[in-house]
Each structure stands twice: as C-alpha cells, then as structure tokens.
Design a protein around this motif. Structure first.
Motif, PDB file in Angstrom:
ATOM      1  N   PHE A  66      26.949  14.494  -0.747  1.00 63.65           N
ATOM      2  CA  PHE A  66      25.966  14.001  -1.720  1.00 63.65           C
ATOM      3  C   PHE A  66      24.582  14.371  -1.201  1.00 63.65           C
ATOM      4  CE2 PHE A  66      28.364   9.844  -3.152  1.00 63.65           C
ATOM      5  CZ  PHE A  66      29.402  10.614  -3.631  1.00 63.65           C
ATOM      6  N   ARG A  67      23.709  14.796  -2.106  1.00 55.38           N
ATOM      7  CA  ARG A  67      22.291  14.966  -1.756  1.00 55.38           C
ATOM      8  C   ARG A  67      21.448  14.250  -2.801  1.00 55.38           C
ATOM      9  NH1 ARG A  67      23.971  20.674  -0.847  1.00 55.38           N
ATOM     10  NH2 ARG A  67      24.699  20.660   1.302  1.00 55.38           N
ATOM     11  N   GLY A  68      20.296  13.743  -2.384  1.00 55.27           N
ATOM     12  CA  GLY A  68      19.427  13.033  -3.311  1.00 55.27           C
ATOM     13  C   GLY A  68      17.975  13.332  -3.002  1.00 55.27           C
ATOM     14  N   TYR A  69      17.151  13.428  -4.047  1.00 50.15           N
ATOM     15  CA  TYR A  69      15.735  13.732  -3.836  1.00 50.15           C
ATOM     16  C   TYR A  69      14.930  13.325  -5.058  1.00 50.15           C
ATOM     17  CZ  TYR A  69      17.126  17.685  -6.710  1.00 50.15           C
ATOM     18  OH  TYR A  69      17.647  18.431  -7.724  1.00 50.15           O
ATOM     19  N   CYS A  70      13.623  13.164  -4.853  1.00 48.45           N
ATOM     20  CA  CYS A  70      12.689  12.843  -5.933  1.00 48.45           C
ATOM     21  C   CYS A  70      11.652  13.960  -5.978  1.00 48.45           C
ATOM     22  CB  CYS A  70      11.941  11.551  -5.652  1.00 48.45           C
ATOM     23  SG  CYS A  70      12.975  10.148  -5.215  1.00 48.45           S
ATOM     24  N   GLU A  71      11.271  14.355  -7.170  1.00 51.37           N
ATOM     25  CA  GLU A  71      10.242  15.388  -7.306  1.00 51.37           C
ATOM     26  C   GLU A  71       9.292  15.014  -8.418  1.00 51.37           C
ATOM     27  OE1 GLU A  71      11.990  19.738  -5.916  1.00 51.37           O
ATOM     28  OE2 GLU A  71      12.444  18.992  -7.923  1.00 51.37           O
ATOM     29  N   LYS A  72       7.992  15.157  -8.132  1.00 54.62           N
ATOM     30  CA  LYS A  72       7.002  14.847  -9.156  1.00 54.62           C
ATOM     31  C   LYS A  72       5.658  15.448  -8.764  1.00 54.62           C
ATOM     32  CE  LYS A  72       4.829  10.811 -11.316  1.00 54.62           C
ATOM     33  NZ  LYS A  72       4.582   9.380 -11.125  1.00 54.62           N
ATOM     34  N   GLU A  73       5.068  16.205  -9.636  1.00 53.72           N
ATOM     35  CA  GLU A  73       3.727  16.741  -9.447  1.00 53.72           C
ATOM     36  C   GLU A  73       3.518  17.327  -8.046  1.00 53.72           C
ATOM     37  OE1 GLU A  73       1.449  13.311 -10.480  1.00 53.72           O
ATOM     38  OE2 GLU A  73       2.280  13.302 -12.519  1.00 53.72           O
ATOM     39  N   GLY A  74       4.426  18.188  -7.634  1.00 54.88           N
ATOM     40  CA  GLY A  74       4.262  18.873  -6.354  1.00 54.88           C
ATOM     41  C   GLY A  74       4.695  18.067  -5.143  1.00 54.88           C
ATOM     42  N   LEU A  75       5.104  16.830  -5.350  1.00 53.46           N
ATOM     43  CA  LEU A  75       5.575  16.002  -4.240  1.00 53.46           C
ATOM     44  C   LEU A  75       7.101  15.924  -4.283  1.00 53.46           C
ATOM     45  CD1 LEU A  75       5.156  13.962  -1.922  1.00 53.46           C
ATOM     46  CD2 LEU A  75       4.827  12.190  -3.648  1.00 53.46           C
ATOM     47  N   ARG A  76       7.732  16.186  -3.144  1.00 48.50           N
ATOM     48  CA  ARG A  76       9.184  16.044  -3.062  1.00 48.50           C
ATOM     49  C   ARG A  76       9.508  15.221  -1.832  1.00 48.50           C
ATOM     50  NH1 ARG A  76      14.401  19.333  -3.331  1.00 48.50           N
ATOM     51  NH2 ARG A  76      15.571  18.467  -1.594  1.00 48.50           N
ATOM     52  N   ILE A  77      10.303  14.181  -2.013  1.00 49.15           N
ATOM     53  CA  ILE A  77      10.863  13.463  -0.866  1.00 49.15           C
ATOM     54  C   ILE A  77      12.374  13.384  -1.085  1.00 49.15           C
ATOM     55  CG2 ILE A  77       8.760  12.094  -0.487  1.00 49.15           C
ATOM     56  CD1 ILE A  77      10.368   9.641  -1.518  1.00 49.15           C
ATOM     57  N   ILE A  87       0.873  -1.171   0.000  1.00 51.63           N
ATOM     58  CA  ILE A  87       0.000   0.000   0.000  1.00 51.63           C
ATOM     59  C   ILE A  87       0.912   1.223   0.000  1.00 51.63           C
ATOM     60  CG2 ILE A  87      -1.674   1.293   1.388  1.00 51.63           C
ATOM     61  CD1 ILE A  87      -2.184  -1.479   2.801  1.00 51.63           C
ATOM     62  N   TYR A  88       0.570   2.232  -0.730  1.00 50.52           N
ATOM     63  CA  TYR A  88       1.382   3.437  -0.695  1.00 50.52           C
ATOM     64  C   TYR A  88       0.521   4.659  -0.958  1.00 50.52           C
ATOM     65  CZ  TYR A  88       1.201   2.523  -5.686  1.00 50.52           C
ATOM     66  OH  TYR A  88       0.777   2.252  -6.939  1.00 50.52           O
ATOM     67  N   LYS A  89       1.103   5.795  -0.651  1.00 47.07           N
ATOM     68  CA  LYS A  89       0.376   7.056  -0.812  1.00 47.07           C
ATOM     69  C   LYS A  89       1.004   7.842  -1.949  1.00 47.07           C
ATOM     70  CE  LYS A  89      -2.150   6.803   3.037  1.00 47.07           C
ATOM     71  NZ  LYS A  89      -3.605   6.902   3.089  1.00 47.07           N
ATOM     72  N   THR A  90       0.221   8.149  -2.950  1.00 39.81           N
ATOM     73  CA  THR A  90       0.745   9.011  -4.005  1.00 39.81           C
ATOM     74  C   THR A  90       0.130  10.403  -3.872  1.00 39.81           C
ATOM     75  OG1 THR A  90      -1.004   8.181  -5.410  1.00 39.81           O
ATOM     76  CG2 THR A  90       1.164   7.234  -5.730  1.00 39.81           C
ATOM     77  N   ASP A  91      -0.682  10.563  -2.858  1.00 40.70           N
ATOM     78  CA  ASP A  91      -1.428  11.796  -2.711  1.00 40.70           C
ATOM     79  C   ASP A  91      -0.510  12.928  -2.234  1.00 40.70           C
ATOM     80  OD1 ASP A  91      -3.168  13.782  -2.250  1.00 40.70           O
ATOM     81  OD2 ASP A  91      -4.360  12.732  -0.743  1.00 40.70           O
ATOM     82  N   SER A  92      -0.123  13.815  -3.162  1.00 42.75           N
ATOM     83  CA  SER A  92       0.797  14.888  -2.784  1.00 42.75           C
ATOM     84  C   SER A  92       0.100  15.934  -1.917  1.00 42.75           C
ATOM     85  CB  SER A  92       1.396  15.546  -4.029  1.00 42.75           C
ATOM     86  OG  SER A  92       0.384  16.134  -4.793  1.00 42.75           O
TER      87      SER A  92
END
Ligand code: MN
Length: 421
Positions: free
Chosen positions: A397-408, A3-8
């Motif tokens: 080092f820095r790392g991140y994901c960004e998509k449709e207003g969601l950033r982790i 189960i996961y949350k895609t709700d930004s």
C-alpha cells in the motif's frame, strides 16, 4: 487549534528528492534502530532520519514542554504521544525551524542523522487496544450485496452510527514483516460439514488507522469538537482477512479468526498537523444523526491510496486506487461514538477506518470486491490473474497527499505472504 505550515515553498537545507514523501512539511514520527544501537524515535526528512533522542540529549528541544527524562530514547512513541497536543505542536515548530533552509544550528552535526536505508524501522507504537470500524459506504454496500443478496445492502443501523468491532492488537506488525497464510475452519455453502485447512480466500483490506495520542478517563467521553486533539496521527493499515473463515464464523458475534491473524502498518506516523492543508468536506450524510455525532467544519482528509500486488519474481501491478476522503464517517465521529458510552481510550490505541472503497470500479479496497467474490478475476500486468492472494505474493500500500505543489506521503506498508505452516 494547532499551528501548521501550508507554505509549499518552505524548503529544508537537508536535500529532499523531488516527489519524496518526506519534505519539511511532513516530519512524520517513527521508531528506528541503527545497526548496533538501541531503538529510538526519529522524524523522516528526505531520505534521512533526524535522531530525536540525540537531538534532545544535545539540548536542542528545550523550551518545548518536554519532560526531564528523554521521551525519545524509547522503543515506542507512546511516552511522547502521551504528552499531548500542545507539546506535539511546539516540537513540530522547533523541528521545522531547525530543518529550514538558512538555519545552521544543526547543519554541522552529522551524528544526528541516519540514512533511512541503513536502519531498521520498528513498530512505531505499542498498541493497547485495536478497534476496526466499517465506515466506507461503498465497501459496506458491496459486502452487503455479496453476502446478503436477498436484503437491502446496508443494514438499518449503518447510517445512524459508525459501526465497529474490537479487534486484536497483538498481531499488528510493522511493514516488512512476512506472514504465513492462516489456517482455520471453513464451510463452503455446497459442503455439508466444515473442514480445517489453509484459507483459500486470503484478502487485503485497504485501510488507514488513526493512533490515539491522549485518551480519556473511564466514564467520560470525547466530543466531535475535541476529537482531533486526541489523535496523534495516521498510518497506512492493511487489515488482512480470510474471507472463507469469516463468512462461516461471523454470525452472530462478528469477526474473529478470519481477522485476528495478522495486520500491518506503515512505519511513519503522519501527524494531523502535517495533514492540515489536506482537509476536505466529506461525503454528504443524508440521514440526520444524533447530536453527539454532529460536527462542524471539514473533518475529512484528501489522502490518495494505491494498492499493488507483485507475484513472486513478477511485475508490480496496481490493483486499486482509492482515497481516504470517501469515508462516510470521519475520525471525529468515530472517536465520539467509541467513547459516548464512557469507554476509556488509551495512548497508542489504534482505530482502523474499515476498508476504504471508492465509488468507482478499480477503487474497491479489497480483492473480495475487486474480484466480486472471485467471479471477476483481477488482471495483472504480467498476464497473470488473481481472485485472492496467492502464496509468495507481495502486497504494497502507498498513500500520499498532493495539493498546489505540496506533496507529503505515508511511505508504504509491504508484506510477503508465505505458505501455511
Ligand atoms: Mn478491517
């Protein structure tokens, strides 16, 4: 699957600064030590940490399939990771519920929270074994061109299996740990005999490592289909390398002292559940693979990766921007290949991706490639240049994901290099 949350739009009642790596959609696990207290597990939320050991003791994690003795009051995440994906997913669902806007269950319990800047972050897992792959086509090709200019850049086996070697777990340390420049035996091509001294070609390797949550029994193997159920999460991984030691020692058995002196990880383990919205199709594998390496679906992840170098008392310069999605071999294939001979993986095992080089200049994941073996100095913001790491440099080092207003994000892995002792 999980189960996961895609709700930004999902928000936490805990304040999360904009651009934070740790919104409610992330919830990465780490081991932290508040001043004067023992180490315990927590999850990051905004600038804070939710103390999972205390949360468990207060009974807020019942019905999650957890054992009777507290798996979070531990110096490592191993006990928790060994419980398996069903438990990880229920705990994540429960934490999401408790931290969601509108839920007041733990809002009047400040004793459950710590400011990240007021605690020490420790090594998140105990690592029984460390394996390093070599899964970036661009990195393998660049290295081939430099080290074997008279041959095709890729060796004949490269597109048939994820190439890897067994590294050393004892010298993997958490971000923030400084280390001394390694010494060893080198022999430049122009020298007649080898000599001993500090490495003159100390380098980074921009990698990510996945951590095995649940392993497999000796004699069994893990399929590409089930592989992700065995993976707990990912960390940033700087696999420091001494190129001058490496180039003299590596034939015929491969990397040894040029690699095993020090590697470092980011303290927060980002779970595959959190990365779910960032799945992408990987590079086309244009050479047909054997059945056990075939896979279906999107098994790569869009994770942006930046490397920074800061000279002593100097300015931070970005020297590389790459992405995890460029890896030719994905983690499911790596784990399937690692176990296809019956090799047993164990909880906490760490698998490095290999240097992640992008298919463009400025995207190479090592200084060896960025400076093309020292022939093209890397320009820094303050006018300095580098070919390899100098004493008192700090690497981040820095790392991140960004998509449709969601950033982790993954936070960072940062180390200062001290002179040889
Ligand atoms: Mn490596």
């Amino acid at each position: 699957m999980s189960i996961y949350k895609t709700d930004s739009s999902l928000k936490s009642w805990v304040s999360v600064p904009s651009g934070s790596d740790f919104p409610i959609q992330n919830l990465p696990y780490g081991i932290f030590q508040p001043k004067g207290h023992s180490p315990r597990a927590g999850v990051a939320i905004g600038n804070q940490i939710l103390d999972l050991a205390a949360l468990y003791n207060q009974g807020f994690l019942s019905d999650c399939g957890l054992p009777e003795s507290n798996p979070f009051s531990s110096e490592t995440l191993n006990t928790y990771m060994a419980l398996g994906r069903t438990v990880w997913t229920s705990v994540r669902a429960r934490l999401t519920e408790l931290l969601s806007e509108g839920n007041t269950t733990i809002q009047n319990k400040p004793e459950l929270f710590y400011e990240q800047q007021e605690v020490d972050m420790l090594m998140p897992v105990s690592v029984p074994d460390y394996t390093d792959f070599y899964s970036s086509l661009e990195h393998a090709s660049n290295v081939g061109k430099m080290f074997r200019p008279d041959q095709p850049p890729l060796l004949p086996n490269w597109k048939h299996m994820p190439i890897g070697y067994h590294g050393r777990a004892s010298s993997i340390y958490v971000s923030g740990t400084p280390f001394h420049r390694p010494k060893g035996q080198t022999k430049p091509p122009t020298a007649e005999k080898p000599s001993y001294g500090p490495s003159r070609q100390l380098d980074i390797e921009l990698e990510m490592a996945f951590i095995v949550g649940t392993g497999n029994d000796l004699g069994t193997s893990i399929s590409t289909e089930n592989a992700e159920d065995h993976i707990f999460g990912l960390v940033l991984f700087n696999d420091y390398s001494a190129r001058d030691l490496q180039s003299w020692e590596y034939v015929p058995l491969g990397p040894f002292l040029g690699k095993n002196f020090f590697s470092s990880v980011s303290p927060w383990v980002v779970t595959l559940d959190a990365l779910e919205p960032f799945r992408v199709q990987g590079p086309v594998q244009d050479e047909p693979v054997l059945d056990y390496l075939k896979f279906t679906g999107e098994k790569s992840y869009d994770i942006q990766l930046d490397v920074f170098l800061t000279p002593e008392n100097g300015k931070e310069s970005k020297i590389c921007h790459s992405n995890h999605k460029y890896l030719y071999w994905n983690m499911a294939q790596q784990l399937a290949h690692h176990t296809v001979n019956g090799c047993n993986m164990r909880t906490g095992d760490m698998c490095g991706s290999g240097t992640i080089s992008a298919p463009y200049e400025g995207g190479f994941g090592s200084m060896l490639e960025l400076s093309w073996r020292g022939t093209k100095p890397i320009a820094l913001e303050d006018g300095n240049t580098r070919t390899f790491i100098e004493d008192f440099d700090t690497i981040t080092f820095r790392g991140y994901c960004e998509k449709e207003g969601l950033r982790i994000g993954f936070g960072e892995v940062v180390n200062k290099i001290l002179p040889s002792v």
